[in-house]
Motif scaffolding. Sequence first.
Motif, PDB file in Angstrom:
ATOM      1  N   ASN A 167       0.717  -1.311  -0.039  1.00  0.00           N
ATOM      2  CA  ASN A 167       0.036  -0.184  -0.003  1.00  0.00           C
ATOM      3  C   ASN A 167       0.990   1.379   0.033  1.00  0.00           C
ATOM      4  O   ASN A 167       0.609   2.249  -0.644  1.00  0.00           O
ATOM      5  N   ALA A 185       2.191   1.915  -3.420  1.00  0.00           N
ATOM      6  CA  ALA A 185       1.006   2.450  -4.355  1.00  0.00           C
ATOM      7  C   ALA A 185       0.428   3.873  -3.901  1.00  0.00           C
ATOM      8  O   ALA A 185      -0.264   4.576  -4.672  1.00  0.00           O
ATOM      9  N   GLY A 186       0.617   4.297  -2.482  1.00  0.00           N
ATOM     10  CA  GLY A 186       0.542   5.711  -2.253  1.00  0.00           C
ATOM     11  C   GLY A 186      -0.705   6.222  -1.310  1.00  0.00           C
ATOM     12  O   GLY A 186      -1.138   6.852  -1.352  1.00  0.00           O
ATOM     13  N   LYS A 187      -1.045   4.897  -0.680  1.00  0.00           N
ATOM     14  CA  LYS A 187      -2.288   4.942   0.153  1.00  0.00           C
ATOM     15  C   LYS A 187      -1.975   5.956   1.360  1.00  0.00           C
ATOM     16  O   LYS A 187      -0.889   5.912   1.782  1.00  0.00           O
ATOM     17  N   LEU A 241      -0.983  -1.958  -8.190  1.00  0.00           N
ATOM     18  CA  LEU A 241      -1.134  -2.973  -7.030  1.00  0.00           C
ATOM     19  C   LEU A 241      -2.397  -3.960  -7.302  1.00  0.00           C
ATOM     20  O   LEU A 241      -3.714  -3.314  -7.150  1.00  0.00           O
TER      21      LEU A 241
END
Lengths: 246, 397
Positions: free
Chosen positions: A45, A48-50, A82
Amino acid sequence: MFSVSNLHASVDDKKILKGIEIDVKPGEVHAIMGPNGSGKSTLANLVAGKDGYTLDEGSIIFNGQDISGLEPEERACLGIFLAFQYPVAISGVNNMVFLQAALNSVRQARGELPLDAMDAIAFIKDRMKLVEMKSDLLQRSLNAGFSGGEKKRNEILQMLVLEPKLAILDETDSGLDIDALKTVSDGVNHMRSPDRSFIIVTHYQRLLDHIKPDFVHVLKDGKIIKSGNYELALKLEKEGYGWLDQ
Amino acid sequence: MTHSIIKQCLQKDYAGNHLDGLKSLWQDVTWPSSKQEIWRYAKLHWLNEPWELVAQKETQQAYDVYLTQYDLLSNETDLVSMQGKFLPNKVDEIACFSHGHLDMKKVTWSDDFFNQLGWLGLSDWANIEVAEGKYLDQQLHCILDEEKKWQNVKLTIHVKKNAHLRLRINTISAQAVTNLSINVQVETGGSCQIISWASPQSKLLMDHNIDLKDRAEFRYDALNFEAAWCHERIYMMVGSHASAHLAGLLLPSSGQSDHKAIHAHHIAPAGQSMQKFYSVANGNGLAAFHGRAIVGHEAPKTDARQLARALMLSKACEVYSRPELEIDIDDVQCQHGSSIGELDTKALFYLRSRGIDLNQAKAMLIEGFIEEIVSDLDQSVQSWIRSRIAKHEIGKV
Ligand SMILES: Nc1ncnc2c1ncn2[C@@H]1O[C@H](COP(=O)(O)OP(=O)(O)OP(=O)(O)O)[C@@H](O)[C@H]1O
Ligand SMILES: [Mg+2]
């Protein structure tokens, strides 16, 4: 092409990742295994940039660029994908409309012309064959009411459509039946190429029989405590994680 | 002050049917205090309506402009209600225009004319009567000249036994207030479907009184989401085995407000009613739903449901949701649900992680949220309503 070094991250002041090092070269497949709660999804995560994670230390480098400050859509447009462990269901958003929107965003970022609806549908349907997904799933709301396996196939379909440079698959195998596991793996293998890399998070060596990894890492308590090749996965399958503590 | 004005309305024999409505509308419902002034404004206008009818001539071109502006085709027009009183010698013209596709070149001011069409086309009063066993599908445009302040439209709808009516009401009034009162009676076995849409920035007061006899079916879709403000009161009586579906979209963005106050009164056994209203509020917009289902002891086996869902997109917006059930009897099925929330951050992340930018992702989620109402609309208006939503502020977050 992708590397994290000395990565420390926390959630609500709780330290979860405690100094991760990974270096993925173009075309490589890395598998990450490890006990529940060790931080595998957190790492995925984070890449992916959460939001909600604090990056305490370290960097995430993708194609020479530190991406840790980028928005999730910017990372996706650079070619990071992702496949979620738990894909979200979004009722009211049509799966096909969503796929088209995603495809055209990513194409635009790659400097390609957007596909019109007809071409996009044709392309998506073509990709769908690779994962043997039922076509009525395209006309339904995104993941809404999808079975566990259908959601996972839908994730892989998205990967096939978006053609990322780095694909992170977070437990894509869990929830898939034996045949589906093979189909989905074939889909992934179809995508393998010298300039595309994969990070595969899994609990079972079975998936790695289908998608042969170049490296296997064990993540435990926020750190990579062992790295090896496919043999390591076999040993873990047989003996569990206990022996690593000694 | 209030007393004398109600009296004045009575004298005009206009508020006769509204009197109960007026009382319940303004007394029963307590709305949020911060927006009281809007209500007061609405109330004042309601009560001070000038009641002057100005003779006025409209050309077909003018109407075409109004209609095409909102992607409405004049050849789909069945009824036109306009501010102004049309003198007998002008009726030809209006009728020719508003019924162009019926090829009525010459109409005279006679009962015959009204009988043929089943309506009265003057500014303040239209009757629609659907004869036993007949089917009628019409569009009514309530168009108000920009210069006028007021339009009063009173619609009396009578759907006779086993008859069916489908009516689309489009209110077009940029600057003015439209005061629309709809009285519906659906006889045994009849059905009536009404879809209401108002043009951007219109101001709308609506008061519906609905009377459903045995096995009557009624459906109302309130799509007045483009209006600057809209206050709707629905009072409905549900007869035995009758069914009613009331649905609506409230999409107030800055400067807009939308209130729904609904009473569904079950007065006989085995009736069904559904109230399904979805709101998305942005800026300092205000959405308020106050739905009530009343099931008396004379109404066993009633199935009464309410579902109010809302999304709040900004800090300054206000959403009030009050679904209420009043049940005097055991043998009923009643449900009410209400949810108010923000955009789902997990869903937003999911979309963004596929390359979709934040604004587009938000717009997709908002559209997805209201899709439950839109996909349930009559097929004939779905794509048009989608295009109206796309033009509306709410998607531009
Ligand atoms: N938002 C959060 N708030 C609090 N704790 C969190 C949050 N997200 C993750 N954690 C904690 O971080 C740890 C790592 O979680 P993560 O999901 O990364 O594990 P995982 O290795 O993917 O496990 P699994 O194999 O079960 O999927 C867990 O202890 C989890 O409870
Ligand atoms: Mg996980």
